[in-house]
Design an enzyme around this catalytic site. Structure first.
Site, PDB file in Angstrom:
ATOM      1  N   LYS A 275     -19.309 -45.145 103.987  1.00  0.00           N
ATOM      2  CA  LYS A 275     -19.651 -45.345 102.834  1.00  0.00           C
ATOM      3  C   LYS A 275     -20.952 -46.261 102.807  1.00  0.00           C
ATOM      4  O   LYS A 275     -22.058 -45.580 102.961  1.00  0.00           O
ATOM      5  CB  LYS A 275     -18.569 -46.247 102.038  1.00  0.00           C
ATOM      6  CG  LYS A 275     -17.272 -45.626 101.934  1.00  0.00           C
ATOM      7  CD  LYS A 275     -16.301 -46.364 101.163  1.00  0.00           C
ATOM      8  CE  LYS A 275     -14.844 -45.986 101.164  1.00  0.00           C
ATOM      9  NZ  LYS A 275     -14.443 -44.507 101.098  1.00  0.00           N
TER      10      LYS A 275
ATOM     11  N   SER B 150     -10.684 -50.224  95.081  1.00  0.00           N
ATOM     12  CA  SER B 150     -11.769 -49.109  94.694  1.00  0.00           C
ATOM     13  C   SER B 150     -11.343 -48.297  93.374  1.00  0.00           C
ATOM     14  O   SER B 150     -12.314 -47.822  92.673  1.00  0.00           O
ATOM     15  CB  SER B 150     -11.612 -47.889  95.747  1.00  0.00           C
ATOM     16  OG  SER B 150     -10.245 -47.344  95.631  1.00  0.00           O
TER      17      SER B 150
ATOM     18  N   HIS C 102     -14.885 -51.018 100.727  1.00  0.00           N
ATOM     19  CA  HIS C 102     -15.886 -51.224  99.414  1.00  0.00           C
ATOM     20  C   HIS C 102     -16.334 -52.271  99.364  1.00  0.00           C
ATOM     21  O   HIS C 102     -16.626 -53.120  98.177  1.00  0.00           O
ATOM     22  CB  HIS C 102     -15.108 -50.931  98.121  1.00  0.00           C
ATOM     23  CG  HIS C 102     -14.372 -49.478  98.316  1.00  0.00           C
ATOM     24  ND1 HIS C 102     -15.117 -48.404  97.499  1.00  0.00           N
ATOM     25  CD2 HIS C 102     -13.360 -48.866  98.615  1.00  0.00           C
ATOM     26  CE1 HIS C 102     -14.888 -47.278  97.797  1.00  0.00           C
ATOM     27  NE2 HIS C 102     -13.396 -47.383  98.420  1.00  0.00           N
TER      28      HIS C 102
HETATM   29  N1  PLP Z   1      -9.794 -47.799 102.723  1.00  0.00           N
HETATM   30  C1  PLP Z   1     -10.297 -47.713 101.632  1.00  0.00           C
HETATM   31  C2  PLP Z   1     -10.305 -48.975 100.777  1.00  0.00           C
HETATM   32  C3  PLP Z   1     -11.065 -46.596 101.231  1.00  0.00           C
HETATM   33  O1  PLP Z   1     -11.660 -46.564  99.886  1.00  0.00           O
HETATM   34  C4  PLP Z   1     -11.237 -45.541 102.044  1.00  0.00           C
HETATM   35  C5  PLP Z   1     -11.616 -44.324 101.635  1.00  0.00           C
HETATM   36  O2  PLP Z   1     -11.744 -43.645 100.651  1.00  0.00           O
HETATM   37  C6  PLP Z   1     -10.534 -45.613 103.358  1.00  0.00           C
HETATM   38  C7  PLP Z   1      -9.837 -46.826 103.630  1.00  0.00           C
HETATM   39  C8  PLP Z   1     -10.625 -44.656 104.551  1.00  0.00           C
HETATM   40  O3  PLP Z   1     -11.848 -44.473 105.048  1.00  0.00           O
HETATM   41  P1  PLP Z   1     -12.634 -43.440 105.769  1.00  0.00           P
HETATM   42  O4  PLP Z   1     -13.101 -42.535 104.647  1.00  0.00           O
HETATM   43  O5  PLP Z   1     -13.594 -43.897 106.782  1.00  0.00           O
HETATM   44  O6  PLP Z   1     -11.397 -42.669 106.414  1.00  0.00           O
END
Ligand code: PLP
Length: 380
Positions: free
Chosen positions: A226, A167, A195
């Site tokens: 997302k 990200s 992502h």
């Molecule tokens: N994994 C990644 C790569 C993320 O970017 C995010 C959120 O920012 C998460 C996990 C966590 O997701 P959630 O918002 O559903 O807890």
């Protein structure tokens, strides 16, 4: 003291390409949400949430295994598994929880986990919670991964864990090579697709589809918060025995409330829309391409390739924050990232493109970047 205290801007409207901020003007163009497909405020997604709310109530007041499983939870799990072409799926309150729950449930002190050094914080935390032997390989470095897989041969089971798309840089894990190494050294592959789900690959299934390894990746964790409607929630999808095990052993699943019906309704409708057509994902890809090529032509360096996360690399932390502030003065909401979120000297403004941006939105954003970049010396 280090200048890293984060403040939050308060939005007074729905999430979308144009926002109203509390205390600020209306019509702010938003380029920093993970709303890749623009489904967060899609009328059909909202309607599905309202219908689920009316029919199934505000919430379950229970965890799943006591009295918190409704038909819509089972339907959504089945739909997620079908979308990813996997055997089964399990819902969590967030992908953070899915990542917190999987490693401890699956791995023992006799096993090993090999994790990319730039994996998301929730993977890092999930791995911390388990008692397996831990290896951290250099970011996307296949030689380093191979060295560590060789070292880990002495353990019962090996799991390679990586973000599908990272990200902060918008770069994509070399899954083909990772899967080849996993085959050679008898390891399982886990990917976090937060992502990627909904828009990478020919039909938006994710990084594994994009790179042609859907049958080689064993476990996928992803988010409903997302691209898939943006409400909240996460999941694991993979082999049925693994999902059965998680329902018995995964602590964030066992000891936290069920997803609220309205949230389930949003995600379920988002998946229906994506399974009907990949037009939304394609429109986002075209806009991403427009932004990346116009910014490169203007003289900026954009990290990553073909991903809607478009980090405008600036280097200096102060420059990133001053430019982001000045972009907002021009009605464009973007965020500067600097150390410790990204390495020292690699400050950037992360722009995120959505299917609901118009070509005019994209062009205005590039024009504003060009003006602000010249003003602050980022461009000649
Ligand atoms: N994994 C990644 C790569 C993320 O970017 C995010 C959120 O920012 C998460 C996990 C966590 O997701 P959630 O918002 O559903 O807890």
């Amino acid at each position: 003291g280090a200048g890293t205290w984060k403040s939050e801007r308060v939005i007074a409207s729905r999430q979308g390409p144009h926002l109203r901020l509390v205390g600020g003007g209306a019509g702010i163009m938003n380029f920093c949400a993970n709303n890749y497909l623009g489904l967060s405020s899609h009328p059909e997604v909202i309607r599905a949430a309202v219908e689920a709310l009316e029919k199934f109530g505000a919430g379950l007041s229970s965890v799943r295994f006591i009295c918190g499983t409704q038909s819509i939870h089972k339907d959504l799990e089945e739909k997620i598994a079908r979308f990813h072409q996997r055997e089964d799926a399990i819902l969590y309150a967030s992908c953070f929880d899915a990542n917190a729950g999987i490693f401890e449930a699956l791995l023992t002190p006799e096993d090993a986990v090999l994790s990319d050094e730039l994996n998301h914080a929730s993977i890092i935390d999930g791995i911390r919670l388990c008692k397996a032997n831990k290896y951290r390989y250099k970011h996307m470095d296949m030689q380093d991964l191979e060295t560590k897989l060789k070292e880990a041969q002495k353990y019962r089971l090996r799991l390679v864990a990586t973000d599908g798309a990272f990200s902060m840089d918008g770069d994509i894990a070399p899954l083909r090579e990772i899967c080849q190494l996993a085959q050679k050294y008898d390891a399982l592959v886990f990917i976090d697709e937060c992502h990627a789900t909904g828009f990478l690959g020919p039909s938006g299934r994710g990084t594994d589809e994009l790179l042609g390894v859907m049958d080689k990746v064993t476990i996928i964790n992803s988010t409903l918060g997302k691209a898939l409607g943006g409400a909240a929630g996460g999941y694991t999808t993979g082999p049925k025995p693994l999902i059965d095990l998680l329902r018995q052993r995964s602590r964030p699943y066992l000891f936290s409330n069920s997803l609220p019906p309205a949230v389930v309704g949003c995600a379920s409708k988002a998946l229906d829309l994506l399974m009907e057509s990949n037009a939304i994902a394609q429109s986002m890809a075209a806009k991403t391409q427009r932004f990346r090529s116009k910014m490169a032509a203007a003289g900026f360096t954009i990290s990553g390739k073909d991903h809607p996360i478009c980090p405008v690399m600036l280097g200096d932390a102060r420059l990133a924050s001053v430019m982001a502030e000045d972009m907002l003065n021009r009605g464009i909401y973007v965020i500067g990232f600097s150390y410790p979120v990204v390495p020292k000297g690699k400050a950037r403004i992360r722009v995120q493109i959505s299917a609901v941006h118009t070509d005019e939105d994209i062009d205005r954003c590039v024009e504003a970047f060009t003006e602000v970049g010249r003003k602050h010396g980022a461009l000649p």
